[in-house]
Write a protein that holds these residues in place. Structure first.
Motif, PDB file in Angstrom:
ATOM      1  N   LYS A  85       0.813  -1.220   0.000  1.00 51.74           N
ATOM      2  CA  LYS A  85       0.000   0.000   0.000  1.00 51.74           C
ATOM      3  C   LYS A  85       0.842   1.262   0.000  1.00 51.74           C
ATOM      4  CE  LYS A  85      -3.518   0.586   2.692  1.00 51.74           C
ATOM      5  NZ  LYS A  85      -4.836   0.839   2.084  1.00 51.74           N
ATOM      6  N   SER A 126      -8.166  -1.199   3.791  1.00 53.38           N
ATOM      7  CA  SER A 126      -8.766  -1.100   2.466  1.00 53.38           C
ATOM      8  C   SER A 126      -7.687  -1.380   1.411  1.00 53.38           C
ATOM      9  CB  SER A 126      -9.390   0.279   2.267  1.00 53.38           C
ATOM     10  OG  SER A 126      -8.460   1.288   2.588  1.00 53.38           O
ATOM     11  N   ASN A 133      -6.287  -0.373  -1.271  1.00 59.32           N
ATOM     12  CA  ASN A 133      -5.899   0.694  -2.198  1.00 59.32           C
ATOM     13  C   ASN A 133      -4.514   1.186  -1.822  1.00 59.32           C
ATOM     14  OD1 ASN A 133      -7.637   1.577   0.176  1.00 59.32           O
ATOM     15  ND2 ASN A 133      -6.593   3.482  -0.319  1.00 59.32           N
ATOM     16  N   SER A 162     -10.760   4.419  -1.757  1.00 60.53           N
ATOM     17  CA  SER A 162     -10.984   3.024  -1.371  1.00 60.53           C
ATOM     18  C   SER A 162     -11.680   2.259  -2.494  1.00 60.53           C
ATOM     19  CB  SER A 162     -11.831   2.960  -0.107  1.00 60.53           C
ATOM     20  OG  SER A 162     -11.099   3.475   0.972  1.00 60.53           O
ATOM     21  N   GLU A 174     -16.154   2.532   4.305  1.00 65.36           N
ATOM     22  CA  GLU A 174     -15.511   1.743   5.343  1.00 65.36           C
ATOM     23  C   GLU A 174     -16.406   1.649   6.580  1.00 65.36           C
ATOM     24  OE1 GLU A 174     -14.177   4.267   3.792  1.00 65.36           O
ATOM     25  OE2 GLU A 174     -12.123   3.809   3.158  1.00 65.36           O
ATOM     26  N   HIS A 212      -6.963  11.931   2.930  1.00 68.97           N
ATOM     27  CA  HIS A 212      -6.779  10.482   3.039  1.00 68.97           C
ATOM     28  C   HIS A 212      -7.445   9.733   1.892  1.00 68.97           C
ATOM     29  CE1 HIS A 212      -5.561   7.022   5.399  1.00 68.97           C
ATOM     30  NE2 HIS A 212      -6.717   6.469   5.103  1.00 68.97           N
TER      31      HIS A 212
HETATM   32 MG    MG Z   1      -8.249   2.930   4.018  1.00 73.55          MG
END
Ligand code: MG
Ligand code: TXA
Length: 305
Positions: A49, A136, A138, A144, A173, A221
């Motif tokens: 990630k 997640s 991504n 996401s 999420e 984010h």
């Molecule tokens: Mg995340």
């Protein structure tokens, strides 16, 4: 590394148990799973990630019983688990198990844990037979993923396999609740604050960065590549327009202004608009029910980077 798209949840579970990194669907978003007891596998999540290692991860287990072997439940947490598990709710509780990789909790004495409702995710967890850490799926800081194609776009060549699981029905999420010891809302998510408060009464919500160690709280984010402008009545010159409710737009989160449908569409639509490589204007979303979580994600997407 070659990333294989697979279709059998049992094979996905077996791969995970052997230390592989596997993307799999949950009802919220796709997770990038690894055996939470395997330091190397967990470390590879951060590598894949490009995620700063101080971010703790959510551990996924198939049921409350399995959760109780890892963390200590207080009464309110137990009530929440009985009400909302399996489902889009994560509880942060004192870690009692000594076998988890310390990378999972980033050294914190607490563990974020949830029981996903997605039938395929359940099958994966049961076949794995070990707690699965899964952020997640991504690249860090990006939108996401809510389809296997999103996971492939972001992580192909960086993970062992992706399990085809269709589109995620919730699309946001999980909601994260911590206890100090009163329940505190750490992250808005797929289970609305209203529903939680109907079950256990008012929640404290602490969103100050100092008080919350949830990097889901970091301002920028969930970021598309190009600028995002919120509460737009209409697009300006170069912008593409993400609509909500009956209106003319490039893509609409929900023409009938249904917030559940909008949540399910949010990341997919952002991915599609992001691919057009133009700034994105977003129509106003009402700050009620799941709209609060949607707006939270949108504010992060729009935050300066
Ligand atoms: Mg995340
Ligand atoms: O829906 C979801 O929760 C998805 C799916 C895959 O289950 N997972 C997910 O994980 O969103 P991730 O890693 O992207 O987000 C985990 C959030 C982060 O903000 C992290 O900091 C917070 O949970 N978290 C994890 N452990 C924590 C802890 N001990 N205390 C406070 N926050 C914690």
């Amino acid at each position: 590394m070659q990333t294989t798209l697979i279709t059998d949840p049992k094979s996905a579970g077996i791969l995970l148990a052997k230390g592989a990194l596997v993307g799999f669907a949950t009802e919220t978003v796709y997770g990038l799973g690894a055996d939470a007891r395997n330091d190397t596998a967990v470390a590879r999540i951060f590598e894949a990630k490009g995620r700063p290692t101080f971010n703790p991860l959510i551990v996924h287990v198939p049921d409350l019983e399995a959760a109780q072997t890892l963390v200590a439940f207080n009464e309110t947490a137990l009530e929440l688990a009985r009400h909302f598990w399996p489902g889009p709710l994560t509880l942060v509780l004192p870690l009692t198990d000594k076998s988890l990789s310390p990378l999972v909790t980033a050294g914190l004495p607490t563990l974020a844990i949830r029981v996903p409702a997605h039938a395929q995710a359940q099958a994966v967890l049961r076949a794995a037979g070990t707690p699965i850490a899964a952020p997640s799926a991504n690249p860090s800081g990006r939108i996401s993923p809510t389809t296997s194609a999103h996971v492939m776009d972001g992580l192909s060549g960086r993970v062992d396999a992706v399990l085809e699981g269709g589109a995620c029905v919730v699309g946001l999420e999980s909601t994260i609740i911590g206890f100090e010891p009163a329940p505190v809302l750490l992250r808005q998510g797929g289970l609305s604050q209203d529903r939680i408060e109907q079950a256990i009464g008012p929640l404290k919500s602490d969103t100050t960065p100092a008080a919350v160690q949830a990097p889901g709280q970091l301002a920028s984010h969930y970021a598309p590549q190009r600028a995002v402008r919120l509460n737009a009545q209409a697009p300006e010159k170069d912008e593409v327009f993400l609509g909500f409710g009956p209106m003319t737009s490039n893509l609409n989160l929900s023409e009938s202004a249904d917030l559940v449908e909008a949540a399910a569409n949010l990341f997919g639509h952002l991915h599609q608009l992001d691919a057009l490589d133009r700034p994105i204007a977003v129509a106003p979303i009402p700050e009620i029910g799941l709209g609060r979580a949607i707006n939270d994600r949108l504010r992060r997407a729009a935050a300066p980077r």
